[in-house]
Every structure is written in structure tokens, then in C-alpha cells.
Design a protein around this motif. Structure first.
Motif, mmCIF file in Angstrom:
data_model
loop_
_atom_site.group_PDB
_atom_site.id
_atom_site.type_symbol
_atom_site.label_atom_id
_atom_site.label_comp_id
_atom_site.label_asym_id
_atom_site.label_seq_id
_atom_site.Cartn_x
_atom_site.Cartn_y
_atom_site.Cartn_z
ATOM 1 N N ALA A 180 0.819 -1.216 0.000
ATOM 2 C CA ALA A 180 0.000 0.000 0.000
ATOM 3 C C ALA A 180 0.853 1.267 0.000
ATOM 4 N N LEU A 181 1.942 1.276 0.746
ATOM 5 C CA LEU A 181 2.788 2.462 0.812
ATOM 6 C C LEU A 181 3.431 2.750 -0.552
ATOM 7 N N THR A 182 3.901 1.724 -1.229
ATOM 8 C CA THR A 182 4.487 1.903 -2.558
ATOM 9 C C THR A 182 3.462 2.473 -3.523
ATOM 10 N N LEU A 183 2.244 1.946 -3.489
ATOM 11 C CA LEU A 183 1.191 2.441 -4.375
ATOM 12 C C LEU A 183 0.845 3.892 -4.065
ATOM 13 N N PHE A 184 0.780 4.236 -2.785
ATOM 14 C CA PHE A 184 0.497 5.616 -2.390
ATOM 15 C C PHE A 184 1.580 6.555 -2.923
ATOM 16 N N ARG A 185 2.832 6.176 -2.707
ATOM 17 C CA ARG A 185 3.948 7.019 -3.160
ATOM 18 C C ARG A 185 3.976 7.151 -4.675
ATOM 19 N N PHE A 186 3.723 6.044 -5.380
ATOM 20 C CA PHE A 186 3.735 6.092 -6.845
ATOM 21 C C PHE A 186 2.581 6.960 -7.348
ATOM 22 N N SER A 187 1.426 6.877 -6.721
ATOM 23 C CA SER A 187 0.294 7.737 -7.095
ATOM 24 C C SER A 187 0.648 9.197 -6.901
ATOM 25 N N ALA A 188 1.286 9.520 -5.789
ATOM 26 C CA ALA A 188 1.682 10.906 -5.527
ATOM 27 C C ALA A 188 2.707 11.383 -6.545
ATOM 28 N N PHE A 204 1.009 11.898 -9.914
ATOM 29 C CA PHE A 204 -0.205 12.715 -9.847
ATOM 30 C C PHE A 204 -1.451 11.913 -10.220
ATOM 31 N N ASN A 205 -1.470 10.637 -9.839
ATOM 32 C CA ASN A 205 -2.613 9.768 -10.102
ATOM 33 C C ASN A 205 -3.525 9.817 -8.878
ATOM 34 N N SER A 206 -4.659 10.462 -9.010
ATOM 35 C CA SER A 206 -5.543 10.649 -7.859
ATOM 36 C C SER A 206 -6.661 9.612 -7.759
ATOM 37 N N HIS A 207 -6.624 8.566 -8.575
ATOM 38 C CA HIS A 207 -7.677 7.562 -8.491
ATOM 39 C C HIS A 207 -7.519 6.784 -7.190
ATOM 40 N N ARG A 208 -8.549 6.797 -6.377
ATOM 41 C CA ARG A 208 -8.493 6.258 -5.028
ATOM 42 C C ARG A 208 -8.298 4.744 -4.964
ATOM 43 N N ILE A 209 -8.531 4.025 -6.049
ATOM 44 C CA ILE A 209 -8.348 2.572 -6.021
ATOM 45 C C ILE A 209 -6.890 2.185 -5.813
ATOM 46 N N HIS A 210 -5.981 3.159 -5.955
ATOM 47 C CA HIS A 210 -4.565 2.883 -5.798
ATOM 48 C C HIS A 210 -4.024 3.195 -4.406
ATOM 49 N N TYR A 211 -4.753 3.950 -3.598
ATOM 50 C CA TYR A 211 -4.194 4.330 -2.294
ATOM 51 C C TYR A 211 -5.189 4.353 -1.143
ATOM 52 N N ASP A 212 -6.483 4.216 -1.401
ATOM 53 C CA ASP A 212 -7.509 4.274 -0.359
ATOM 54 C C ASP A 212 -8.206 2.915 -0.271
ATOM 55 N N ALA A 213 -7.679 2.044 0.587
ATOM 56 C CA ALA A 213 -8.191 0.671 0.671
ATOM 57 C C ALA A 213 -9.683 0.602 1.020
ATOM 58 N N PRO A 214 -10.176 1.358 2.017
ATOM 59 C CA PRO A 214 -11.615 1.281 2.295
ATOM 60 C C PRO A 214 -12.470 1.669 1.076
ATOM 61 N N TYR A 215 -12.033 2.676 0.333
ATOM 62 C CA TYR A 215 -12.758 3.065 -0.884
ATOM 63 C C TYR A 215 -12.705 1.936 -1.921
ATOM 64 N N ALA A 216 -11.511 1.425 -2.177
ATOM 65 C CA ALA A 216 -11.358 0.371 -3.190
ATOM 66 C C ALA A 216 -12.211 -0.844 -2.848
ATOM 67 N N GLU A 217 -12.202 -1.233 -1.584
ATOM 68 C CA GLU A 217 -12.904 -2.444 -1.177
ATOM 69 C C GLU A 217 -14.405 -2.236 -0.990
ATOM 70 N N ASN A 218 -14.805 -1.127 -0.371
ATOM 71 C CA ASN A 218 -16.213 -0.934 -0.039
ATOM 72 C C ASN A 218 -17.030 -0.274 -1.142
#
Length: 144
Positions: free
Chosen positions: A33-41, A44-58
Motif C-alpha cells: 500500500a505504501l508503494t502504491l500511495f507514493r507512486f500515485s503521488a 499525480f494519479n488521484s484515483h483512489r483505487i490505488h491508495y484508499d483501501a476502504p474506498y477500493a474495497e467498499n
């Protein structure tokens, strides 16, 4: 280096492990998760499926965070670079086939062509399904 994302059909790695060639080089990674968060930052990829687990899952009903296709492509290139650091790439293309999820092992493979001036690449998940394919061309032949 010319790099492209191929939207249409490209040469695919066979869908079963038995049908795939033996790679010249391979390595495994487990994106977290940390690698994905850093790579998104960083990209400049703001799609939450890459860094927000509750959003991606729920909300999106995904089993986990989705690994960015560009991150997988860069890891395929890194596999090649580690194996052949003096290789001079002139062209790289890749195509994502299905999602790879965070926390799951990914095997990255490179099969050098017979003449040593091109290669097929693929990434597979821990179940052996191909998640991304790629191809590259080299300025001069190398031998694995």
C-alpha cells in the motif's frame, strides 16, 4: 527510448504457465500500500483505487488496492535493467491484461529474443495469470 501504451492487441504471453517460454531473467515483487500511495503521488494519479483501501474495497468492491499499470511496466523495465545494465533500449510497449492487487506476489519475466536485440516481457500474479505484457527493442544485441 520510445515508450508507448498499446491499447489494441499485442503479442501476448500465453495464459498458462505451461505455454510460456522459460524466461531469460525473472524476479518477484510484492507491491504494498505504501508503494502504491507514493507512486500515485509521484505520478499525480488521484484515483483512489490505488491508495484508499476502504474506498477500493467498499465502494469499488475490489479485493484490495489496484497496482498501477505504469508501476508494473517500470518494474518490468527494472528487471531488464538489473539483468543487462548496459542494454540500450530504443522502444518499449506494454499492455495491461487484468488487475494486480497490492500485497500479492508478482513475477516479472523477460525472454530475450534469439538474436538478442529484442525481448518479450510479462508480469503474472501469484495464481499465474498474466497481468501485463510488453515488448522491447534494443539498439544492439545482448546475450543472456
Amino acid at each position: 527510448i520510445h515508450m508507448e501504451v498499446v491499447e489494441g492487441a499485442t503479442e501476448k504471453a500465453p495464459s498458462t504457465r505451461e505455454g510460456r517460454p522459460n524466461p531469460t531473467w525473472q524476479r518477484a515483487i510484492t507491491p504494498d500500500a505504501l508503494t502504491l500511495f507514493r507512486f500515485s503521488a509521484m505520478t499525480f494519479n488521484s484515483h483512489r483505487i490505488h491508495y484508499d483501501a476502504p474506498y477500493a474495497e467498499n465502494v469499488e468492491k475490489l479485493p484490495a488496492l489496484v497496482v498501477q499499470g505504469k508501476l508494473i511496466a517500470l518494474q518490468l523495465l527494472e528487471t531488464m535493467r538489473r539483468a543487462a545494465p548496459d542494454a540500450d533500449l530504443t522502444h518499449f510497449a506494454y499492455r495491461s491484461a487484468q488487475p494486480l492487487y497490492a500485497g500479492r506476489r508478482c513475477t516479472l519475466a523477460v525472454k530475450l529474443g534469439n538474436e538478442g536485440n529484442d525481448a518479450r516481457l510479462w508480469a503474472e500474479d501469484e495464481a499465474g495469470a498474466v497481468v501485463q505484457t510488453g515488448s522491447l527493442t534494443l539498439a544492439r544485441p545482448i546475450h543472456g
